[in-house]
Write a protein that holds these residues in place. Structure first.
Motif, PDB file in Angstrom:
ATOM      1  N   ASP A  80       6.745   0.763  -0.572  1.00 55.62           N
ATOM      2  CA  ASP A  80       7.234   0.292   0.447  1.00 55.62           C
ATOM      3  C   ASP A  80       7.076  -1.176   0.560  1.00 55.62           C
ATOM      4  OD1 ASP A  80       8.615  -0.012   2.985  1.00 55.62           O
ATOM      5  OD2 ASP A  80       6.796   0.475   4.286  1.00 55.62           O
ATOM      6  N   PHE A  81       7.124  -1.977  -0.628  1.00 58.67           N
ATOM      7  CA  PHE A  81       7.205  -3.046  -1.219  1.00 58.67           C
ATOM      8  C   PHE A  81       6.036  -3.764  -0.541  1.00 58.67           C
ATOM      9  CE2 PHE A  81      11.293  -1.759  -1.703  1.00 58.67           C
ATOM     10  CZ  PHE A  81      11.249  -2.068  -3.142  1.00 58.67           C
ATOM     11  N   GLY A  82       4.721  -3.206  -0.745  1.00 65.32           N
ATOM     12  CA  GLY A  82       3.433  -3.987  -0.367  1.00 65.32           C
ATOM     13  C   GLY A  82       2.794  -3.290   1.183  1.00 65.32           C
ATOM     14  N   TYR A  83       3.672  -2.590   1.680  1.00 67.56           N
ATOM     15  CA  TYR A  83       3.214  -1.962   3.186  1.00 67.56           C
ATOM     16  C   TYR A  83       2.616  -0.588   2.741  1.00 67.56           C
ATOM     17  CZ  TYR A  83       4.802  -5.834   6.116  1.00 67.56           C
ATOM     18  OH  TYR A  83       5.170  -6.723   6.516  1.00 67.56           O
ATOM     19  N   ASP A  84       2.516  -0.354   1.357  1.00 70.71           N
ATOM     20  CA  ASP A  84       1.603   0.920   1.065  1.00 70.71           C
ATOM     21  C   ASP A  84       0.738   0.531  -0.186  1.00 70.71           C
ATOM     22  OD1 ASP A  84       3.855   0.025  -0.675  1.00 70.71           O
ATOM     23  OD2 ASP A  84       3.501   1.556  -1.984  1.00 70.71           O
ATOM     24  N   ILE A  85      -0.722   0.326   0.602  1.00 71.04           N
ATOM     25  CA  ILE A  85      -1.812  -0.691   0.100  1.00 71.04           C
ATOM     26  C   ILE A  85      -2.616   0.388  -0.838  1.00 71.04           C
ATOM     27  CG2 ILE A  85      -3.767  -2.289   0.461  1.00 71.04           C
ATOM     28  CD1 ILE A  85      -1.860  -3.155   2.903  1.00 71.04           C
ATOM     29  N   SER A  86      -3.081   0.202  -2.053  1.00 70.24           N
ATOM     30  CA  SER A  86      -3.780   0.935  -2.768  1.00 70.24           C
ATOM     31  C   SER A  86      -5.337   0.292  -3.182  1.00 70.24           C
ATOM     32  CB  SER A  86      -3.346   1.267  -4.103  1.00 70.24           C
ATOM     33  OG  SER A  86      -2.942  -0.006  -4.806  1.00 70.24           O
ATOM     34  N   ASP A  87      -5.317  -0.863  -2.432  1.00 69.62           N
ATOM     35  CA  ASP A  87      -6.612  -1.355  -2.544  1.00 69.62           C
ATOM     36  C   ASP A  87      -6.695  -2.605  -1.496  1.00 69.62           C
ATOM     37  OD1 ASP A  87      -8.877  -2.834  -2.732  1.00 69.62           O
ATOM     38  OD2 ASP A  87      -9.276  -2.762  -4.795  1.00 69.62           O
ATOM     39  N   PHE A  88      -7.121  -2.363  -0.291  1.00 78.04           N
ATOM     40  CA  PHE A  88      -7.065  -3.586   1.090  1.00 78.04           C
ATOM     41  C   PHE A  88      -7.731  -4.655   0.610  1.00 78.04           C
ATOM     42  CE2 PHE A  88      -6.036   0.427   3.237  1.00 78.04           C
ATOM     43  CZ  PHE A  88      -5.178   0.238   4.015  1.00 78.04           C
ATOM     44  N   ARG A  89      -8.670  -4.685  -0.567  1.00 83.87           N
ATOM     45  CA  ARG A  89      -9.435  -5.896  -0.708  1.00 83.87           C
ATOM     46  C   ARG A  89      -9.013  -6.738  -2.031  1.00 83.87           C
ATOM     47  NH1 ARG A  89     -13.135  -2.469   1.632  1.00 83.87           N
ATOM     48  NH2 ARG A  89     -14.460  -3.440   3.082  1.00 83.87           N
ATOM     49  N   ASP A  90      -7.833  -6.430  -2.499  1.00 87.83           N
ATOM     50  CA  ASP A  90      -7.395  -7.100  -3.684  1.00 87.83           C
ATOM     51  C   ASP A  90      -5.770  -7.384  -3.790  1.00 87.83           C
ATOM     52  OD1 ASP A  90      -7.684  -8.214  -6.311  1.00 87.83           O
ATOM     53  OD2 ASP A  90      -7.970  -6.215  -7.298  1.00 87.83           O
ATOM     54  N   ILE A  91      -5.577  -8.320  -4.709  1.00 83.36           N
ATOM     55  CA  ILE A  91      -4.149  -9.119  -4.640  1.00 83.36           C
ATOM     56  C   ILE A  91      -3.767  -8.093  -5.663  1.00 83.36           C
ATOM     57  CG2 ILE A  91      -3.079 -11.180  -5.217  1.00 83.36           C
ATOM     58  CD1 ILE A  91      -4.865 -11.501  -2.848  1.00 83.36           C
TER      59      ILE A  91
END
Ligand code: NOJ
Length: 607
Positions: A80-91
């Motif tokens: 979902d183009f970034g709204y599906d986050i696999s690491d909330f603390r990384d870029i």
């Protein structure tokens, strides 16, 4: 003579500016939303990146904007183009590295720009380690998500979902996981499992993520999809909406009484605010918390807080997106605006949003002229203004073929229906100049991730900058100037009115004004130019005083500082005009006579 007039006006502006109180930064500024994938690509992969933002951040800065909000830049499989986050603390590597983020923070600090991040509390990616461990029932992650047993099995042995709940993007909101032999809830794509906010450990994890980014330099957050945070724990079927516009697999088919707007969710939001406030005190930096909630007006207002619990600094005001269209009359717009303002809790700060990456661009929704009228209103109505990148140059939606379609709800809807649900049209690359791909990417071989709009040769920053003041860019810049220059735009009262059937007008005037400017905006709903007497709409205008033209939509024929008699104002078809005028509601006679003298002087030099 005109120079002398300008000087005199600047003098009064200076005096007025002296009245501006140094309030919280998020109140008086415009917050500029950058959609990172589409802003500027510096590594030629066809996707925008953090270095691109760093390179082009001068643009909002030059316009006079005080804050930018970035849509998610975190590690993500991009379902979902970034709204599906696999690491909330990384870029995410697509966007760059943490060092790039640090460089951006540093540059923003130097410029005095605030940097607001997107915070996505409702779900993670199915590739997040919490989810992988939750699937494996590894503690403490077993109940980080909402898991339920199948309701049963059909004749062919397939598991039946626990209930009829639907995903916002279409299809069941439940996905069966073979390994765990249970269904998990996902209110958006299958790749976005819903976090379980009944589990205090989840809340603590999310609080820590907020702290982490504030420590890294974020000046606040935009909270994503908050109405979906909690669900009814008895998991009943949702009733049908009976809306004939939707088929049985589309979200609008059901009435979402068990999956959205649950009363418990507001406490979670107030808890996030506590975390933000604690960090703010610790770091000595004013933060902002804005909430994205498409819901009723009544529910929206709950996000501001309750009793002594503080909530968001403001929930987004989507009224100009959800209720304002080309069918709306002047009287209806007045009602929409008054209704929002009148429903604000005591002391609550207002805001106006006219577009974002989920909504057709305002220039396409309303047309270029009327869309610009909406931009004008969004900037000059009371409160914080939010700009979606591209609104400042009047960017329009781009038609996207089925073959080029990538947005999940559009893909889910299929080739016949995709256009109704697609958000790709408003997400196409930003137009910087008239070079290949509008200057968005350094590559001339790698195509941008979405096609560039064919109109980019005219609608781009560089072209508009060089073409001069009648361009959207200049009009927008003027609006930003007015926000900083005129105290009444920041703190003035709002008075709305209509003239006849087709004119909507409003003034902004300081309640306790002694020496200052009032602001007057007039909008024509007619599809033909009109000349009207708008005197009755201009609050606290002294008899005989003129309006000074500031700016207006593309078809306006007035020139900057032109003096206009309010009894005869010519407004372009579907256009808007902005004036300042001297407010003479003064209590002190000295100030009143100063103003009279000054207006006489201005009238004289304009002869
Ligand atoms: C709202 C975001 O703005 C949208 O782009 C996203 O798809 C959903 N929330 C799910 O996170």
């Amino acid at each position: 003579m005109r120079v002398a007039g300008a000087f005199a006006i600047a003098l009064v502006a200076q005096l007025a500016a002296a009245q501006i109180i140094d309030e919280d930064w998020w109140k008086n500024t415009t917050i500029y939303q950058i959609y990172p994938r589409s802003f500027k690509d510096t590594n030629a992969d066809g996707i925008g990146d953090l270095r691109g933002i760093l390179q082009q951040i001068y643009h909002p800065d030059v316009l006079g904007i005080g804050a930018v909000w970035l849509s998610p830049i975190f590690k993500s499989p991009m379902k979902d183009f970034g709204y599906d986050i696999s690491d909330f603390r990384d870029i995410d590597p697509i966007f760059g590295t943490m060092a790039d983020f640090d460089a951006l923070v540093e540059d923003c600090r130097k410029r005095g720009l605030k940097l607001v991040l997107d915070f996505v509390p409702n779900h993670s990616s199915d590739e997040h380690e919490w989810f992988i461990k939750s699937v494996a029932r590894e503690e403490p992650y077993t109940n980080y998500y909402t898991w339920l047993d199948p309701k049963g099995f059909n004749e062919s042995g397939s598991p039946i979902p626990p209930n009829n709940w639907l995903s916002v993007f279409g299809g069941s909101a439940w996905e069966f996981n073979e390994q765990r032999q249970q269904f998990y809830l996902h209110q958006f794509t299958v790749g976005q499992p819903d976090l379980n906010y009944r589990n205090p450990a989840v809340i603590e994890e999310m609080n820590d993520i907020l702290r982490f980014w504030m420590d890294k330099g974020a000046d606040g957050f935009r909270l994503d999809a908050t109405p979906h945070l909690m669900e009814d724990q008895s998991f009943p079927d949702e009733p049908l909406s009976n809306d004939p516009e939707f088929t049985s697999d589309q979200w609008g088919y059901l009435s979402h009484i068990y999956t959205t707007d649950l009363p418990e969710l507001y406490d979670v939001i107030y808890g996030f605010r506590d975390v933000v406030d604690q960090k703010q005190a610790e770091l000595g930096r004013q933060m902002v918390m804005m909430v994205e909630a498409y819901t009723s007006l009544e529910n929206t207002m709950k996000y501001y807080g309750s009793g002594d619990r503080k909530g968001a600094h403001f929930p987004f005001n989507f009224e100009l997106i959800t209720k304002f269209n080309n069918e709306t009359t002047a009287a209806e717009l007045k009602q929409i605006i008054d209704n929002w303002q009148n429903n604000l809790p005591d002391g609550a700060w207002s805001n106006w949003v006219i577009g974002n990456h989920d909504t057709s661009r305002v220039a396409s929704r309303l047309g270029r002229e009327f869309g610009l009228a909406a931009v004008i209103m969004g900037q000059l109505l009371p409160g914080t203004a939010i700009t979606y990148n591209g609104e400042e140059i009047n960017m329009e939606d781009t038609w996207i073929s089925w073959r080029d379609t990538v947005d999940p709800p559009a893909c889910q809807a299929g080739p016949e229906n995709y256009q109704r649900f697609s958000r790709d049209p408003e997400r196409t690359p930003f137009h910087w100049d008239n070079s290949t791909y509008a200057g968005f990417t350094t590559s001339d071989s790698n195509k941008p991730w979405l096609p560039v709009n064919e109109n980019y040769k005219e609608i781009n920053v560089r072209h508009q900058l060089y073409e001069g003041p009648k361009q959207p860019y200049w009009i927008y810049e003027k609006l930003i100037d007015l926000r900083t220059e005129i105290a009444a735009v920041q703190r003035g009262n709002l008075t709305t009115s209509t003239v006849g059937d087709n004119i909507f007008a409003f003034t902004r005037v300081l309640a306790d004004d002694v020496l200052g400017w009032g602001l007057f905006v007039v909008v024509n709903f007619d599809y033909a130019e009109v000349t009207a007497d708008v005197t009755s709409s201009v609050t606290l205008l002294q008899e005989g005083t003129k309006l000074f033209y500031e700016t207006g939509t593309l078809e306006s024929n007035y020139i900057y500082y032109q003096q206009i008699d309010p009894s005869s104002v010519t407004i372009p078809a579907r256009g808007a005009l902005v004036f300042r005028y001297i407010v003479t509601s003064s209590a002190t006679s000295v100030a009143a006579s100063c103003l009279s003298l000054l207006s006489a002087f201005l009238a004289l030099i304009n002869l």
